[in-house]
Write a protein that holds these residues in place. Structure first.
Motif, PDB file in Angstrom:
ATOM      1  N   LYS A 159       0.828  -1.207   0.000  1.00 25.36           N
ATOM      2  CA  LYS A 159       0.000   0.000   0.000  1.00 25.36           C
ATOM      3  C   LYS A 159       0.863   1.258   0.000  1.00 25.36           C
ATOM      4  CE  LYS A 159      -4.141  -1.957   2.175  1.00 25.36           C
ATOM      5  NZ  LYS A 159      -5.022  -1.675   1.025  1.00 25.36           N
ATOM      6  N   ALA A 160       1.963   1.221   0.733  1.00 23.85           N
ATOM      7  CA  ALA A 160       2.874   2.367   0.752  1.00 23.85           C
ATOM      8  C   ALA A 160       3.534   2.543  -0.615  1.00 23.85           C
ATOM      9  CB  ALA A 160       3.933   2.180   1.831  1.00 23.85           C
ATOM     10  N   ALA A 161       3.886   1.412  -1.262  1.00 24.43           N
ATOM     11  CA  ALA A 161       4.483   1.477  -2.594  1.00 24.43           C
ATOM     12  C   ALA A 161       3.510   2.108  -3.582  1.00 24.43           C
ATOM     13  CB  ALA A 161       4.885   0.080  -3.053  1.00 24.43           C
ATOM     14  N   ALA A 162       2.238   1.739  -3.487  1.00 23.17           N
ATOM     15  CA  ALA A 162       1.222   2.313  -4.371  1.00 23.17           C
ATOM     16  C   ALA A 162       1.150   3.820  -4.180  1.00 23.17           C
ATOM     17  CB  ALA A 162      -0.136   1.667  -4.107  1.00 23.17           C
ATOM     18  N   GLY A 163       1.189   4.255  -2.928  1.00 22.05           N
ATOM     19  CA  GLY A 163       1.146   5.680  -2.642  1.00 22.05           C
ATOM     20  C   GLY A 163       2.343   6.421  -3.204  1.00 22.05           C
TER      21      GLY A 163
END
Length: 207
Positions: A159-163
């Protein structure tokens, strides 16, 4: 002081490795042997932080010894130091749960960096293996897949990578699924290992 045990059936080879290690003030070879049965007795008594294992050993060889070392000393890190650079052998060793693989051809320059990477919790494979695997086996990746792989391989949560990439979670997981298929990975840990082995992420020698 970091305690290390060497398992290799050639005394002269062990002496060479000991000489390299002895130059490091915080590393100490506390035991050495040439047979798996001796290795199991040594690690039980010495409780080393790291066991460096050759694959060409008597009594069934290194592949038979590795799972026994995991059982005897589950917290220890295991590093293979072998003459073999065959991709199949390297993959088999990694699948057995070793934390690093260095060829003896690369050991003069990469043994100490490899030891430190493995002790630091990383997976390490020597540069000659990474180059060979990238040349012969690395699948083509899109620019976006490389960005996703770099973030995931360095431990960034999905999820952090997507952000960070400015994409939706769904798109991130789509790229992650494609990467796992292309790299023949079963989970995130396997994906990171394959990225190291294949040298697919620039500068990611270990993680």
């Amino acid at each position: 002081m970091i305690r290390i045990v060497l398992v290799d059936d050639h005394a002269i080879v062990r002496e060479g490795f000991k000489l390299l290690i002895s130059r490091e003030a915080d590393l100490d070879v506390v035991g050495e042997c040439e047979r798996p049965s001796e290795a199991l007795r040594l690690v039980a008594g010495l409780q080393p932080h790291l066991v460096v294992v050759d694959l060409n050993l008597p009594e069934g060889g290194g592949f038979a010894l590795i799972p026994k070392l995991h059982t005897e000393l589950p917290e220890a890190r295991l590093l293979v130091l072998s003459m073999h650079d065959n991709p199949g052998i390297v993959s088999k060793a990694m699948e057995c749960g070793v934390h690093g693989y260095i060829t003896k051809a690369a050991a003069a320059n990469e043994l100490i960096p490899g030891i430190r990477a493995v002790l630091g919790g990383s997976v390490f494979v020597s540069s000659d293996i990474r180059v060979a695997r990238q040349r012969h086996r690395a699948p083509p990746l899109s620019a976006r897949e490389r960005e996703v792989l770099e973030l995931l391989a360095t431990g960034t949560p999905a999820k952090a990578a997507a952000g960070q990439l400015g994409i939706s979670d769904k798109t991130l997981y789509f790229h992650r699924s494609n990467l796992m298929q292309k790299l023949d990975a079963r989970n995130d840990i396997d994906l990171r290992r394959r990225a190291v082995e294949l040298g697919l992420v620039e500068g990611l020698q270990n993680f």
